[in-house]
Design an enzyme around this catalytic site. Structure first.
Site, short mmCIF file in Angstrom:
data_model
loop_
_atom_site.label_atom_id
_atom_site.label_comp_id
_atom_site.label_asym_id
_atom_site.label_seq_id
_atom_site.Cartn_x
_atom_site.Cartn_y
_atom_site.Cartn_z
N ARG A 47 -7.80 -6.70 -1.87
CA ARG A 47 -6.55 -7.18 -1.27
C ARG A 47 -6.78 -7.73 0.14
O ARG A 47 -6.06 -8.61 0.60
CB ARG A 47 -5.52 -6.03 -1.17
CG ARG A 47 -4.86 -5.68 -2.49
CD ARG A 47 -3.64 -4.82 -2.25
NE ARG A 47 -2.88 -5.36 -1.13
CZ ARG A 47 -2.21 -4.66 -0.24
NH1 ARG A 47 -2.18 -3.36 -0.32
NH2 ARG A 47 -1.58 -5.25 0.74
N CYS A 89 0.82 -1.20 0.00
CA CYS A 89 0.00 0.00 0.00
C CYS A 89 0.86 1.26 0.00
O CYS A 89 1.94 1.27 0.58
CB CYS A 89 -0.86 0.02 1.26
SG CYS A 89 -2.30 -1.01 1.13
N ARG A 122 7.76 2.87 4.09
CA ARG A 122 7.77 1.49 4.54
C ARG A 122 9.12 0.79 4.31
O ARG A 122 9.23 -0.16 3.54
CB ARG A 122 6.63 0.70 3.91
CG ARG A 122 5.29 1.35 4.19
CD ARG A 122 4.13 0.50 3.78
NE ARG A 122 3.84 -0.53 4.76
CZ ARG A 122 2.74 -1.27 4.72
NH1 ARG A 122 1.86 -1.11 3.78
NH2 ARG A 122 2.54 -2.19 5.63
C1 UD1 Z 1 1.68 -4.95 9.45
C2 UD1 Z 1 0.32 -5.20 8.83
C3 UD1 Z 1 -0.37 -3.88 8.52
C4 UD1 Z 1 -0.45 -3.02 9.78
C5 UD1 Z 1 0.93 -2.87 10.40
C6 UD1 Z 1 0.90 -2.13 11.74
C7 UD1 Z 1 0.61 -7.30 7.66
C8 UD1 Z 1 0.66 -8.02 6.36
N1 UD1 Z 1 0.50 -5.95 7.61
O1 UD1 Z 1 2.46 -4.24 8.48
O2 UD1 Z 1 -1.69 -4.18 8.06
O3 UD1 Z 1 -0.92 -1.73 9.41
O4 UD1 Z 1 1.51 -4.17 10.64
O5 UD1 Z 1 0.05 -2.77 12.62
O6 UD1 Z 1 0.62 -7.90 8.72
N2 UD1 Z 1 9.23 0.13 9.81
C9 UD1 Z 1 10.51 0.58 9.58
N3 UD1 Z 1 11.46 -0.35 9.22
C10 UD1 Z 1 11.18 -1.67 9.09
C11 UD1 Z 1 9.86 -2.11 9.35
C12 UD1 Z 1 8.90 -1.19 9.71
O7 UD1 Z 1 10.80 1.77 9.68
O8 UD1 Z 1 12.09 -2.45 8.77
C13 UD1 Z 1 8.18 1.12 10.17
C14 UD1 Z 1 7.11 1.18 9.07
O9 UD1 Z 1 7.50 2.03 8.02
C15 UD1 Z 1 5.94 1.70 9.83
C16 UD1 Z 1 6.10 1.04 11.21
O10 UD1 Z 1 7.47 0.67 11.30
O11 UD1 Z 1 6.02 3.09 9.97
C17 UD1 Z 1 5.21 -0.17 11.44
O12 UD1 Z 1 5.52 -1.16 10.50
P1 UD1 Z 1 5.30 -2.72 10.77
O13 UD1 Z 1 4.85 -2.93 12.16
O14 UD1 Z 1 6.52 -3.43 10.30
O15 UD1 Z 1 4.10 -3.02 9.80
P2 UD1 Z 1 4.03 -4.12 8.67
O16 UD1 Z 1 4.56 -5.41 9.16
O17 UD1 Z 1 4.54 -3.56 7.40
#
Ligand code: UD1
Length: 424
Positions: free
Chosen positions: A405, A117, A122
């Site tokens: 999705r 999305c 991200r």
């Molecule tokens: C998962 C969910 C999504 C939900 C999110 C937060 C799935 C498939 N998706 O996404 O629906 O909105 O959790 O509850 O399960 N970040 C970094 N670096 C990284 C990883 C994350 O900076 O390596 C940041 C992201 O940009 C974001 C925040 O951390 O701002 C939260 O991300 P994360 O908890 O990892 O979410 P997702 O796993 O992508």
């Protein structure tokens, strides 16, 4: 018009609908199936396009997959391929979920940086840093606009890792990588979302040894490496975000609705919010019953947060209903930096929202007026459906594919709740 949803709004919701299996639980569980030599059976699988994308990725790796009505059979006996095509990876961010499991199974992954999305940049730095701590070498390369990475490891090492932020995806990746690691992995500041528990339950059912404890106030997951996993049949829990979307729709439009299978114990923040806004919420054995008048009072201030706080995935649906609350509400998005794409579309329907950075100020209006709007991402798309249900007249939501999705059939579900809605 193709790929759109049409709604004649303005009426309360009455009826009952069943809540589908959880998208965010099934995707990492599908990745976990890669670690099992044999056939994993996954039941209560939602019929959504992200699952189809993940199945395609698993097929590319050599899995034999079979999709039934709500079940999946994934046979990962002969996995050999370690490269994922850029098209499928850019289509779905959850492809990053495969990295930990692929490293554990194959020792090598070649893929480009994932898509998903459009709700911020991200990055995947937390995933890659944690994997490097487990002995993985990461090399990056650029081809034109595309950025690829190759991750390699001879044998993953169990170690102590403290995440700088409890990222859901990074937590899942470390758990999956740790299953085949030498020794024990201790993951501090791990995410606590119910989807993490579902992944651990699946792995434990297959033979993994995983323990979750609170250590110095931080959620800590301990994974013993080297346990042999055996094929398992597992039922995916119901989707708390889909159920939350429908709770918010009832708050917006008013009505009396039964949500069968709603995972109530994972929905405290949204149920508390519904009650604080005057709804009558009754929990029964098979789900929840919500009785509400259309929302009247503003919320003052709410921020999204990590579980168990109000989920970022329900921020847009909440924004949609606050458009008609009396007075001012302020919503602060704390998880993603660019998740206010829906504001312009709601304003086209007569809402009065100003967004600065991650904060939206909503001044309630008497009513929304139906018009043509565009979904730009999954949850914002679902929120526009709610706006269409609240609005007077006809609303057309373009780009239905974004909603598909994560929502099995939002049109069917709202039809069940008495909405005049159809695929355009
Ligand atoms: C998962 C969910 C999504 C939900 C999110 C937060 C799935 C498939 N998706 O996404 O629906 O909105 O959790 O509850 O399960 N970040 C970094 N670096 C990284 C990883 C994350 O900076 O390596 C940041 C992201 O940009 C974001 C925040 O951390 O701002 C939260 O991300 P994360 O908890 O990892 O979410 P997702 O796993 O992508």
């Amino acid at each position: 018009m193709l790929d759109s949803i049409r709604i004649r709004g303005g009426n309360p919701l009455f009826g009952e609908t069943k809540i589908q299996g959880s998208k965010n639980a099934v995707l990492p569980i599908m990745a976990a199936a890669l670690l099992i030599k044999g056939v994993s059976v996954i039941e209560n699988c939602p019929n959504i396009s992200d699952v189809d994308h993940m199945l395609n990725l698993l097929k590319q790796l050599g899995c034999v997959v079979q999709k039934g009505n709500r079940s999946l059979h994934i046979d990962a006996s002969n996995v050999a391929e370690n490269t994922l095509s850029s098209k499928s990876v850019t289509e779905m961010r959850s492809s990053i979920m495969l990295v930990g499991a692929m490293l554990g199974r194959l020792g090598k992954v070649v893929m480009n940086y994932p898509g998903g999305c459009v709700i911020g940049t991200r990055p995947i730095d937390i995933h890659l840093d944690a994997l490097q701590k487990m002995g993985v070498t990461i090399q990056e390369r650029k081809e034109g606009e595309d950025k690829y990475f190759t991750a390699t490891v001879d044998e993953m090492s169990g170690t102590f890792i403290k995440l700088p932020f409890p990222s859901v995806g990074a937590t899942e990746n470390v758990i999956l990588a740790a299953i085949n690691a030498k020794g024990t992995t201790i993951l501090r500041n791990a995410a606590t979302e119910p989807e993490i528990t579902a992944l651990c339950d699946f792995l434990i059912a297959a033979g993994a040894e995983i323990m979750t404890i609170e250590d110095e106030g931080e959620n800590t997951i301990i994974i013993k490496g080297g346990c042999r996993l055996e094929p398992v049949c597992f039922k995916v829990p119901a989707d708390r975000i889909v159920a939350g979307t429908y709770v918010l729709a009832v708050l917006g439009a008013g009505g009396h609705v039964f949500l069968e299978d709603a995972p109530v114990s994972h929905m405290k923040s949204v149920i508390d919010l519904a009650k604080s806004m005057g709804a009558d919420v009754n929990v029964c054995e098979r789900g929840i019953v919500i009785l509400a008048d259309s929302v009247k009072e503003s919320l003052q201030y709410l921020e999204t947060g990590i579980y168990p706080h109000f989920p970022t995935d329900l921020q847009s649906p909440l924004l949609a209903i606050l458009t008609i609350a009396e007075g001012k509400s302020v919503i602060h998005e704390k998880i993603f930096e660019d998740r206010m794409l829906i504001v312009d579309e709601l304003n086209k329907m007569g809402a009065n929202i100003t967004a600065t950075g991650n904060e939206a100020t909503i001044t309630g209006v008497d009513k929304l007026i139906g018009t043509t709007v565009k979904a730009k991402e999954l949850r914002g798309g679902a929120a526009l459906v709610i706006a269409g249900i609240i609005a007077e007249g006809e609303t057309t939501i373009e780009n239905r594919n974004f909603i598909k999705r994560g929502y099995e059939d939002i049109v069917r579900d709202f039809c069940n709740l008495g909405v005049v809605i159809n695929n355009g």
